[in-house]
Design a protein around this motif. Structure first.
Motif, PDB file in Angstrom:
ATOM      1  N   ARG A 223       0.847  -1.185   0.000  1.00 37.93           N
ATOM      2  CA  ARG A 223       0.000   0.000   0.000  1.00 37.93           C
ATOM      3  C   ARG A 223       0.890   1.246   0.000  1.00 37.93           C
ATOM      4  NH1 ARG A 223      -3.773   1.163   5.177  1.00 37.93           N
ATOM      5  NH2 ARG A 223      -4.758   3.070   4.455  1.00 37.93           N
TER       6      ARG A 223
ATOM      7  N   SER B 156      -0.901   7.906  22.799  1.00 36.77           N
ATOM      8  CA  SER B 156      -0.490   6.631  23.373  1.00 36.77           C
ATOM      9  C   SER B 156       0.983   6.732  23.703  1.00 36.77           C
ATOM     10  CB  SER B 156      -0.703   5.516  22.367  1.00 36.77           C
ATOM     11  OG  SER B 156       0.178   5.702  21.273  1.00 36.77           O
ATOM     12  N   LEU B 157       1.504   5.712  24.335  1.00 29.73           N
ATOM     13  CA  LEU B 157       2.918   5.699  24.700  1.00 29.73           C
ATOM     14  C   LEU B 157       3.821   5.954  23.482  1.00 29.73           C
ATOM     15  CD1 LEU B 157       4.212   3.334  27.346  1.00 29.73           C
ATOM     16  CD2 LEU B 157       5.655   3.812  25.390  1.00 29.73           C
ATOM     17  N   GLN B 158       3.500   5.284  22.374  1.00 32.52           N
ATOM     18  CA  GLN B 158       4.314   5.472  21.172  1.00 32.52           C
ATOM     19  C   GLN B 158       4.303   6.932  20.732  1.00 32.52           C
ATOM     20  OE1 GLN B 158       2.300   2.870  21.763  1.00 32.52           O
ATOM     21  NE2 GLN B 158       2.590   1.191  20.327  1.00 32.52           N
ATOM     22  N   LEU B 159       3.103   7.532  20.729  1.00 32.91           N
ATOM     23  CA  LEU B 159       2.987   8.917  20.259  1.00 32.91           C
ATOM     24  C   LEU B 159       3.684   9.881  21.198  1.00 32.91           C
ATOM     25  CD1 LEU B 159      -0.692   9.019  18.932  1.00 32.91           C
ATOM     26  CD2 LEU B 159       1.425   8.667  17.665  1.00 32.91           C
TER      27      LEU B 159
ATOM     28  N   GLN C 202       7.174  10.672  20.502  1.00 29.35           N
ATOM     29  CA  GLN C 202       7.425  11.500  19.330  1.00 29.35           C
ATOM     30  C   GLN C 202       6.922  12.924  19.545  1.00 29.35           C
ATOM     31  OE1 GLN C 202       5.929   7.624  16.949  1.00 29.35           O
ATOM     32  NE2 GLN C 202       5.958   9.440  15.676  1.00 29.35           N
TER      33      GLN C 202
ATOM     34  N   ALA D  96      -7.116   5.752  26.243  1.00 26.60           N
ATOM     35  CA  ALA D  96      -5.990   6.213  25.425  1.00 26.60           C
ATOM     36  C   ALA D  96      -6.476   6.556  24.028  1.00 26.60           C
ATOM     37  CB  ALA D  96      -4.920   5.132  25.355  1.00 26.60           C
ATOM     38  N   LEU D  97      -5.624   7.215  23.245  1.00 26.81           N
ATOM     39  CA  LEU D  97      -5.904   7.455  21.836  1.00 26.81           C
ATOM     40  C   LEU D  97      -7.262   8.092  21.597  1.00 26.81           C
ATOM     41  CD1 LEU D  97      -4.616   3.989  20.631  1.00 26.81           C
ATOM     42  CD2 LEU D  97      -3.553   6.146  20.047  1.00 26.81           C
TER      43      LEU D  97
ATOM     44  N   GLY E  71      -1.445  -0.467   9.829  1.00 28.89           N
ATOM     45  CA  GLY E  71      -2.845  -0.670  10.172  1.00 28.89           C
ATOM     46  C   GLY E  71      -3.619   0.563   9.767  1.00 28.89           C
TER      47      GLY E  71
ATOM     48  N   GLY F 166      -1.102   6.616  13.346  1.00 24.40           N
ATOM     49  CA  GLY F 166      -0.482   6.640  14.675  1.00 24.40           C
ATOM     50  C   GLY F 166      -1.360   6.113  15.788  1.00 24.40           C
ATOM     51  N   ASP F 167      -2.497   5.542  15.428  1.00 25.94           N
ATOM     52  CA  ASP F 167      -3.398   5.059  16.478  1.00 25.94           C
ATOM     53  C   ASP F 167      -3.180   3.586  16.827  1.00 25.94           C
ATOM     54  OD1 ASP F 167      -4.690   7.428  16.934  1.00 25.94           O
ATOM     55  OD2 ASP F 167      -6.281   7.064  15.477  1.00 25.94           O
TER      56      ASP F 167
ATOM     57  N   GLY G  55      -0.759   1.162  16.304  1.00 28.20           N
ATOM     58  CA  GLY G  55       0.467   0.592  16.857  1.00 28.20           C
ATOM     59  C   GLY G  55       0.981  -0.639  16.124  1.00 28.20           C
TER      60      GLY G  55
ATOM     61  N   THR H 173       4.632  -0.320  15.144  1.00 25.91           N
ATOM     62  CA  THR H 173       5.569   0.051  16.215  1.00 25.91           C
ATOM     63  C   THR H 173       6.969  -0.506  15.971  1.00 25.91           C
ATOM     64  OG1 THR H 173       3.773   0.117  17.832  1.00 25.91           O
ATOM     65  CG2 THR H 173       6.002  -0.078  18.712  1.00 25.91           C
TER      66      THR H 173
ATOM     67  N   CYS I 221       5.636   5.037  16.445  1.00 26.65           N
ATOM     68  CA  CYS I 221       4.856   4.612  15.286  1.00 26.65           C
ATOM     69  C   CYS I 221       5.618   4.986  14.018  1.00 26.65           C
ATOM     70  CB  CYS I 221       3.492   5.301  15.288  1.00 26.65           C
ATOM     71  SG  CYS I 221       2.433   4.725  16.618  1.00 26.65           S
TER      72      CYS I 221
ATOM     73  N   MET J   6       6.573  -4.024  21.344  1.00 28.47           N
ATOM     74  CA  MET J   6       6.202  -3.297  22.565  1.00 28.47           C
ATOM     75  C   MET J   6       6.518  -4.139  23.807  1.00 28.47           C
ATOM     76  SD  MET J   6       4.960  -0.394  22.800  1.00 28.47           S
ATOM     77  CE  MET J   6       4.568   0.605  24.201  1.00 28.47           C
TER      78      MET J   6
ATOM     79  N   LYS K  29      -1.706  -0.625  30.664  1.00 31.60           N
ATOM     80  CA  LYS K  29      -1.472   0.795  30.371  1.00 31.60           C
ATOM     81  C   LYS K  29      -0.367   0.946  29.327  1.00 31.60           C
ATOM     82  CE  LYS K  29      -0.938   5.370  31.051  1.00 31.60           C
ATOM     83  NZ  LYS K  29      -1.690   6.265  30.171  1.00 31.60           N
TER      84      LYS K  29
ATOM     85  N   GLU L  75      -1.424   0.526  25.739  1.00 31.49           N
ATOM     86  CA  GLU L  75      -2.536   1.369  25.296  1.00 31.49           C
ATOM     87  C   GLU L  75      -2.433   1.759  23.820  1.00 31.49           C
ATOM     88  OE1 GLU L  75      -2.252   4.885  27.742  1.00 31.49           O
ATOM     89  OE2 GLU L  75      -0.654   5.717  26.513  1.00 31.49           O
ATOM     90  N   GLY L  76      -1.221   1.780  23.275  1.00 30.09           N
ATOM     91  CA  GLY L  76      -1.060   2.221  21.891  1.00 30.09           C
ATOM     92  C   GLY L  76      -1.068   1.090  20.882  1.00 30.09           C
ATOM     93  N   ASN L  77      -1.487  -0.084  21.302  1.00 31.62           N
ATOM     94  CA  ASN L  77      -1.570  -1.223  20.379  1.00 31.62           C
ATOM     95  C   ASN L  77      -3.002  -1.723  20.339  1.00 31.62           C
ATOM     96  OD1 ASN L  77       1.323  -1.227  21.612  1.00 31.62           O
ATOM     97  ND2 ASN L  77       1.497  -2.319  19.680  1.00 31.62           N
ATOM     98  N   ILE L  78      -3.670  -1.421  19.237  1.00 34.96           N
ATOM     99  CA  ILE L  78      -5.076  -1.797  19.122  1.00 34.96           C
ATOM    100  C   ILE L  78      -5.188  -3.205  18.542  1.00 34.96           C
ATOM    101  CG2 ILE L  78      -7.214  -1.291  17.884  1.00 34.96           C
ATOM    102  CD1 ILE L  78      -6.621   1.657  18.228  1.00 34.96           C
TER     103      ILE L  78
ATOM    104  N   ARG M  28      -8.130  -5.604  17.104  1.00 32.17           N
ATOM    105  CA  ARG M  28      -9.563  -5.603  16.772  1.00 32.17           C
ATOM    106  C   ARG M  28     -10.188  -6.978  16.932  1.00 32.17           C
ATOM    107  NH1 ARG M  28     -11.308  -0.506  17.556  1.00 32.17           N
ATOM    108  NH2 ARG M  28     -10.381  -1.397  19.381  1.00 32.17           N
TER     109      ARG M  28
ATOM    110  N   TYR N 165      -7.309  -8.246  24.153  1.00 25.44           N
ATOM    111  CA  TYR N 165      -6.484  -7.477  25.109  1.00 25.44           C
ATOM    112  C   TYR N 165      -6.137  -8.267  26.364  1.00 25.44           C
ATOM    113  CZ  TYR N 165      -7.569  -3.407  22.261  1.00 25.44           C
ATOM    114  OH  TYR N 165      -7.693  -2.534  21.224  1.00 25.44           O
TER     115      TYR N 165
END
Lengths: 297, 151
Positions: free
Chosen positions: A6, A106-109, A112, A195-196, B41, B45-46, B48, B51, B60, B110, B128, B131-134, B136, B140
């Motif tokens: 992509r 989130s932690l990653q963001l 940055q 989060a997010l 994904g 940046g949402d 993760g 990562t 990200c 992560m 916690k 939190e940045g790894n969604i 679907r 979790y």
């Protein structure tokens, strides 16, 4: 070979990574936009196809300054939020700002994104702004003629996505006050997920107690995501001054704060719901700050 | 003006070509270096899934430009120690931590950061830090249990 991968959503871009301010200003005058952490502007570029000229400020040594030990905490434009959050001196010195910083993305963001970026994006829902307001934040700027300005944050933010930054002027750092003696602060927001997510409404409070540790001397309140910019609602807290915290006075304060705001209805929440959230959050935040103060003593 | 355009990816130095400077690190890793364990994904940046560790900190790669990472060290899931990946996959197997697998690469990166002592305030629970790894598939709890079980 044709790639099945992509393609990037980003437009064709020009990126400059200078190591001195003079070059930054040169690129700005050529139409480049500032890139700090990039978590807002790259998203914007993906969606709108612009800006497509960027100048990264992460190479400028002077913008990496972070001093959390002085009376005024100072943070340069290239310091990621996580660097701040990891500092005990910052978390103890400005708890409301730290709460806000820890709520971002989130932690990653947060590894940055920068606090200066959060302020300059000027979202009404910016998580660090209500805390910064009650910690007397001052924004330091510079332009290409080396003119420097120091602007109170409440004057710096002028509307959604709008600041009073002049053309070719950039923010070098923020400074904000550490808690003084007998003071405590806190920030809370309401979101659909922890989060997010962006705040439906948010409140920051700073309390200053008399020597007895019970009677409130001063209270500063700021409200986020319920107006074009974060709102200083300290006037609503006058009723709390000179008394210990009581549910009755807190209710009156929360009502007054909810009258001070001017929320909009959007896909996230209706204006009426946001007002209700402010009413609930004001009490929660003041109580949280008081509990923190009690635990610290 | 100098552009530092060498990055070390999984222990190997790479010169970032000029035409890749202003493109996403994610695309550089996947297209140029064929490190396809880094997933796209949401691209915002949402989620993760993309990562990677930059100088040891999770970020990200969809919101990083390659030029900005010049001079720094990037670790993708392909660069994690085999021994760690074995532990991670057996923990996921035990706890049912993988369904479709799309988030798994980002979660593995992560979790390796967490297991190397990664933290913001020193007191956060695994949930916690994740939190940045969604996910679907809704895994979790299984993922949190799996990561907690890795030693």
């Amino acid at each position: 070979m044709a790639s099945a991968l992509r393609p990037s959503h980003l437009p064709e871009m020009d990126l400059q990574c200078p190591t001195n301010l003079g070059d930054v200003f040169r690129h700005i005058s050529n139409g480049a936009q500032l890139l700090a952490g990039g978590t807002d502007i790259l998203l914007q570029a993906s969606v709108r196809g612009e800006p497509n000229k960027l100048v990264w400020t992460g190479g400028i040594e002077s913008m990496k300054e972070f001093d959390a030990d002085s009376d005024f905490i100072k943070v340069g434009a290239s310091v990621p939020l996580s660097t701040m959050i990891k500092s005990n001196a910052f978390r103890d010195g400005a708890p409301a700002v730290a709460d806000g910083a820890q709520s971002v993305g989130s932690l990653q963001l947060r590894n940055q994104a920068t606090m200066v970026g959060n302020v300059c994006t000027a979202s009404p829902a910016a998580d660090t702004v209500p805390g910064l307001l009650i910690h007397n934040c001052v924004v330091a700027t510079i332009d290409k003629e080396n003119n420097k300005r120091e602007i109170a944050l409440k004057d710096f933010l002028t509307g959604p996505g709008k600041t009073n930054l002049g053309e070719g002027e950039l923010v070098t750092c923020l400074s904000f006050s550490r808690l003084g003696k007998n003071q405590m602060s806190a920030y809370q927001r309401f979101t659909q997920r922890e989060a997010l997510d962006l705040a439906f409404a948010s409140v920051a409070a700073r309390l200053e107690f008399e020597e007895d540790g019970q009677t409130l001397m001063t209270v500063n309140l700021a409200l986020g995501a319920v107006g074009p910019t974060a709102i200083d609602a300290s006037a609503a807290a006058d009723i709390l001054k000179g008394h210990p915290i009581s549910e009755g006075r807190l209710d009156i304060c929360a009502d007054a704060a909810s009258q001070l705001c001017s929320p909009i209805s959007d896909h996230r929440a209706s204006a009426g719901y946001r007002r209700q959230l402010i009413r609930a959050l004001v009490g929660d935040v003041v109580r949280q700050a008081a509990t923190r103060y009690g635990n610290k003593k | 003006m100098t552009v530092v355009n060498t990055i070390r990816v999984n222990g190997v130095d790479h010169e970032i070509p000029a035409n890749w400077q202003a493109k996403r690190l994610l695309d550089y890793l996947r297209t140029e270096l064929k490190l396809v364990g880094v997933k796209e994904g949401c691209g915002e940046g949402d989620c993760g899934a993309c990562t990677v560790l930059v100088d040891g900190e999770p970020m990200c790669s969809c919101l990083l430009l390659s030029g900005v990472v010049g001079g720094r060290e990037v670790t993708t899931i392909e660069g994690l120690p085999r021994e760690y990946l074995d532990k991670f996959s057996s923990a996921c197997e035990t706890h049912g931590g993988v369904q479709c697998g799309f988030c798994t690469g980002g979660v593995a990166v992560m979790s390796s950061w967490m297991k190397n002592g990664g933290t913001e305030t020193g007191v956060e629970p695994v949930s916690k830090l994740l939190e940045g790894n969604i996910c679907r598939c809704g895994g979790y709890q299984q993922l949190t249990n799996a990561i907690a079980d890795i030693n």
